[in-house]
Design an enzyme around this catalytic site. Structure first.
Site, mmCIF file in Angstrom:
data_model
loop_
_atom_site.group_PDB
_atom_site.id
_atom_site.type_symbol
_atom_site.label_atom_id
_atom_site.label_comp_id
_atom_site.label_asym_id
_atom_site.label_seq_id
_atom_site.Cartn_x
_atom_site.Cartn_y
_atom_site.Cartn_z
ATOM 1 N N ASP A 5 8.962 -6.508 8.101
ATOM 2 C CA ASP A 5 7.911 -5.514 8.340
ATOM 3 C C ASP A 5 7.891 -5.045 9.795
ATOM 4 O O ASP A 5 7.120 -5.524 10.621
ATOM 5 C CB ASP A 5 6.530 -6.063 7.939
ATOM 6 C CG ASP A 5 6.118 -5.532 6.580
ATOM 7 O OD1 ASP A 5 7.014 -5.058 5.850
ATOM 8 O OD2 ASP A 5 4.925 -5.570 6.246
ATOM 9 N N GLY B 104 0.808 -1.214 0.000
ATOM 10 C CA GLY B 104 0.000 0.000 0.000
ATOM 11 C C GLY B 104 0.840 1.263 0.000
ATOM 12 O O GLY B 104 0.359 2.355 -0.276
ATOM 13 N N ARG B 105 2.095 1.094 0.349
ATOM 14 C CA ARG B 105 2.989 2.262 0.368
ATOM 15 C C ARG B 105 4.427 1.860 0.056
ATOM 16 O O ARG B 105 5.348 2.637 0.277
ATOM 17 C CB ARG B 105 2.937 2.931 1.717
ATOM 18 C CG ARG B 105 3.239 1.973 2.868
ATOM 19 C CD ARG B 105 3.429 2.735 4.104
ATOM 20 N NE ARG B 105 3.417 1.854 5.264
ATOM 21 C CZ ARG B 105 3.695 2.266 6.477
ATOM 22 N NH1 ARG B 105 4.018 3.518 6.660
ATOM 23 N NH2 ARG B 105 3.670 1.442 7.483
ATOM 24 N N ARG C 249 5.570 -13.072 1.028
ATOM 25 C CA ARG C 249 5.084 -13.315 2.395
ATOM 26 C C ARG C 249 4.179 -14.539 2.411
ATOM 27 O O ARG C 249 3.697 -14.970 1.363
ATOM 28 C CB ARG C 249 4.258 -12.098 2.849
ATOM 29 C CG ARG C 249 4.995 -10.786 2.705
ATOM 30 C CD ARG C 249 4.020 -9.647 2.330
ATOM 31 N NE ARG C 249 4.749 -8.432 1.970
ATOM 32 C CZ ARG C 249 4.967 -7.428 2.795
ATOM 33 N NH1 ARG C 249 4.471 -7.444 4.003
ATOM 34 N NH2 ARG C 249 5.666 -6.376 2.415
ATOM 35 N N ASP D 277 -2.329 6.775 2.918
ATOM 36 C CA ASP D 277 -1.808 7.829 2.044
ATOM 37 C C ASP D 277 -0.573 7.394 1.269
ATOM 38 O O ASP D 277 0.020 8.188 0.540
ATOM 39 C CB ASP D 277 -1.498 9.088 2.865
ATOM 40 C CG ASP D 277 -0.489 8.812 3.985
ATOM 41 O OD1 ASP D 277 0.032 7.675 4.068
ATOM 42 O OD2 ASP D 277 -0.235 9.732 4.779
ATOM 43 N N ASP E 190 0.655 -11.535 6.821
ATOM 44 C CA ASP E 190 1.179 -10.686 5.740
ATOM 45 C C ASP E 190 2.512 -10.059 6.129
ATOM 46 O O ASP E 190 3.174 -9.454 5.281
ATOM 47 C CB ASP E 190 0.173 -9.592 5.363
ATOM 48 C CG ASP E 190 -0.297 -8.793 6.568
ATOM 49 O OD1 ASP E 190 -0.907 -9.395 7.463
ATOM 50 O OD2 ASP E 190 -0.033 -7.580 6.623
ATOM 51 N N ASN E 191 2.908 -10.196 7.380
ATOM 52 C CA ASN E 191 4.215 -9.671 7.805
ATOM 53 C C ASN E 191 5.228 -10.792 8.025
ATOM 54 O O ASN E 191 6.288 -10.559 8.599
ATOM 55 C CB ASN E 191 4.068 -8.856 9.086
ATOM 56 C CG ASN E 191 3.290 -7.568 8.847
ATOM 57 O OD1 ASN E 191 3.222 -7.076 7.728
ATOM 58 N ND2 ASN E 191 2.687 -7.037 9.888
ATOM 59 N N ARG F 93 14.544 -1.008 1.568
ATOM 60 C CA ARG F 93 14.708 -2.307 2.221
ATOM 61 C C ARG F 93 15.299 -3.314 1.242
ATOM 62 O O ARG F 93 14.985 -3.294 0.055
ATOM 63 C CB ARG F 93 13.318 -2.761 2.675
ATOM 64 C CG ARG F 93 13.296 -4.021 3.449
ATOM 65 C CD ARG F 93 12.008 -4.151 4.212
ATOM 66 N NE ARG F 93 10.857 -4.339 3.326
ATOM 67 C CZ ARG F 93 9.604 -4.340 3.768
ATOM 68 N NH1 ARG F 93 9.338 -4.146 5.041
ATOM 69 N NH2 ARG F 93 8.602 -4.520 2.936
HETATM 70 P P1 AMP Z 1 1.274 -3.151 8.237
HETATM 71 O O1 AMP Z 1 0.410 -3.170 9.438
HETATM 72 O O2 AMP Z 1 2.278 -2.022 8.223
HETATM 73 O O3 AMP Z 1 1.921 -4.454 7.960
HETATM 74 O O4 AMP Z 1 0.337 -2.827 6.996
HETATM 75 C C1 AMP Z 1 -0.847 -3.534 6.684
HETATM 76 C C2 AMP Z 1 -1.344 -3.112 5.326
HETATM 77 O O5 AMP Z 1 -1.656 -1.715 5.310
HETATM 78 C C3 AMP Z 1 -0.361 -3.327 4.196
HETATM 79 O O6 AMP Z 1 -1.074 -3.738 3.066
HETATM 80 C C4 AMP Z 1 0.278 -1.976 4.024
HETATM 81 O O7 AMP Z 1 0.783 -1.783 2.726
HETATM 82 C C5 AMP Z 1 -0.899 -1.056 4.291
HETATM 83 N N1 AMP Z 1 -0.490 0.264 4.783
HETATM 84 C C6 AMP Z 1 0.069 0.560 5.986
HETATM 85 N N2 AMP Z 1 0.290 1.887 6.077
HETATM 86 C C7 AMP Z 1 -0.117 2.445 4.927
HETATM 87 C C8 AMP Z 1 -0.160 3.786 4.414
HETATM 88 N N3 AMP Z 1 0.274 4.823 5.120
HETATM 89 N N4 AMP Z 1 -0.655 3.952 3.173
HETATM 90 C C9 AMP Z 1 -1.112 2.920 2.450
HETATM 91 N N5 AMP Z 1 -1.112 1.663 2.866
HETATM 92 C C10 AMP Z 1 -0.623 1.406 4.092
HETATM 93 MG MG MG Z 2 2.999 -5.228 6.652
#
Ligand code: AMP
Ligand code: MG
Length: 487
Positions: free
Chosen positions: A262, A92-93, A183, A125, A252-253, A176
């Protein structure tokens, strides 16, 4: 040594096609600047560390420039988050910029986190803030230096781009490195969306590129799953032995390579606390320190479910059964070494458990206890450490057992004992309050503290003159820092 424009790309994941990832260009940060770079990570790409200081470096990893051979892709995956299935997640980012070979023939994914919105951004975002980028950078490189398998970090690029979290912050990117960014959740995605052809392609891809030795086995996919189980058992044993709490062990992590991956609200233990929860959104303590062990198995079961098209359920169950015994063997082996023991006795597990219970009850610093235990002979060390404990009778009983266990272990000099123990007991770990100090300075434009902390943590077992402040227990303000999840 290579210059930045001499990297050799071979984008194997991108070639899997649009069912696996989407072409997206990075969204540049305003006024990109180098915050910190890792010389050791630069070496993995054969890059001359001096190139980190050139303007083009910040432009490349701040999203302004791209190699002609790079093929930036946002990967799609799904996963179990806090036990519940989320059907679609994805980068997502973050963007997989491309895959690079070094001169030794090793392969590294370049993954830029904080690179802007993608089709998988959902409500986000697409950005990462400076604070969380610094934390991911420091943790990846520190874990690696401790001998804990982890993704690596090449650099953090800061900027003037405003990003809103609980307050206005600044956007940053972290580059990274890992041999793969696949994953558990990648396999779950194709399994639950019922796309058997793509799932088979993904499995072939992982087997051929990352587990080629399993090809030789009668059942290659089963051999690969077994290897994944083994690597996870070993990684989590190392987390537990060194007091690392990941905080968001969603599937997913979890890396398909068994590397720490992650980084969010992670923390190393200061005082030993088996029930420690580093993620303040984790109200039930699903990912508490001691729960990491059973959660490792839970996550592997989720992966096993997604692999049922390739492997029989019985065989999967049998492989899953390897996890706990392997975990225990690795953990006990490492804890024995942390105690300075070179041989194994059945009672050692009890010796470790009793010590941890005493440390828990007295709030003893987990890292410093083991370091000091190796400073001198067993008898002198326990006499000195005794003051840290509240239950003195309990500690004395433990100390007697420990001393007699050490005397049964063999004859060696104090010097040999110190050398052996200091080689496995770090003096410096990434403490939250130290990361916090470095972040506060970086947020006001001074990157020297992040760089110094990174430098110290790159040699965690070596006493570094003048760096005593990095081997201290946290001050009161630094003991219970709430690390925001909105990174
Ligand atoms: P995480 O908890 O960081 O492993 O993220 C879980 C999901 O949310 C993943 O698909 C990330 O890519 C997405 N995600 C986390 N933060 C953001 C952000 N600021 N903008 C877009 N996607 C995000
Ligand atoms: Mg993640």
């Amino acid at each position: 040594m290579k210059a930045l424009d001499e990297l050799t790309f071979d984008n194997r994941f991108a070639r899997l096609g649009d069912a696996f990832s989407t072409h997206v260009l990075p969204e540049p940060l305003d006024e990109p600047r180098l915050v910190v770079a890792s010389d050791a990570a630069m070496a993995l790409l054969d890059l001359d560390p001096a190139v980190a200081e050139t303007p083009v470096f910040a432009e490349l990893f701040g999203g302004h420039k791209l190699w002609a051979e790079a093929e930036p892709r946002a990967m799609v995956y799904s996963g179990h988050q806090f036990g519940g299935y989320t059907p679609q997640l994805g980068d997502g980012r973050g963007l997989l910029l491309g895959e690079v070979y070094n001169e030794a023939g090793e392969h590294w994914d370049l993954h830029l986190k904080g690179a802007g919105m993608t089709p998988y951004s959902r409500m986000g975002d697409g950005r990462a803030v400076l604070r969380s980028s610094i934390r991911e950078f420091l943790a990846s490189e520190a874990l690696h230096a401790l001998g804990i398998p982890s993704s690596r970090a090449l650099c953090v690029i800061g900027s003037s781009t405003p990003v809103w979290r609980e307050k206005q912050e600044r956007g940053a990117m972290v580059l990274r490195l890992a041999p793969s960014h696949i994953r558990f959740g990648h396999f779950e995605y194709f399994y639950y969306t019922k796309k058997p052809e793509q799932q088979a392609l993904l499995a072939e891809h992982v087997l051929n590129l990352h587990y080629p030795e399993c090809r030789e086995q009668p059942e290659p996919y089963l051999a690969m799953f077994r290897e994944i189980v083994e690597r996870n058992a070993e990684m989590i044993a190392k987390w537990q032995a060194y007091g690392f709490c990941h905080g968001v062990m969603n599937t997913d992590n979890m890396s398909i390579l068994g590397i720490t991956f992650d980084f969010g609200p992670f923390a190393f233990l200061d005082d030993f606390d088996a029930h420690f929860i580093c993620n303040h959104s984790d109200h039930e303590g699903r990912y508490s320190f001691s729960n990491q062990v059973p959660i490792g198995q839970w996550n592997l079961s989720a992966l096993a479910q997604a692999l049922t098209p390739f492997i029989s359920v019985d065989a999967l169950k049998e492989a899953l059964g390897l996890y706990l015994p392997l975990y225990q063997a690795h953990y006990l082996d490492l804890m024995r070494r942390r105690l300075g023991l070179t041989t194994a006795e059945d009672e050692d597990q009890k010796l470790v458990e009793q010590l941890l219970k005493l440390m828990q009850n007295s709030g003893v610093d987990y890292t410093l206890f083991f370091r000091r235990l190796g400073d001198e002979s067993a008898a002198l060390a326990v006499a000195r450490l005794r003051d840290d404990f509240v239950d003195l009778a309990g500690f004395d009983a433990w100390a007697e057992q420990y001393k007699s266990r050490v005397s049964r272990d063999g004859e060696y000099s104090e010097e040999q004992r110190r050398e052996r123990m200091h080689a496995v007991n770090p003096l410096y770990i990434l403490r939250n309050y130290q990361a916090q100090n470095a972040i506060a300075a970086a947020e006001s434009g001074d990157y020297s503290e992040v760089r110094r902390l990174h430098e110290v943590l790159s040699k965690p077992f070596e006493e570094q003159p003048g760096m005593e402040q990095y081997a201290q227990r946290p001050p009161d303000w630094g003991k219970h820092l709430e690390i925001s999840c909105s990174s």
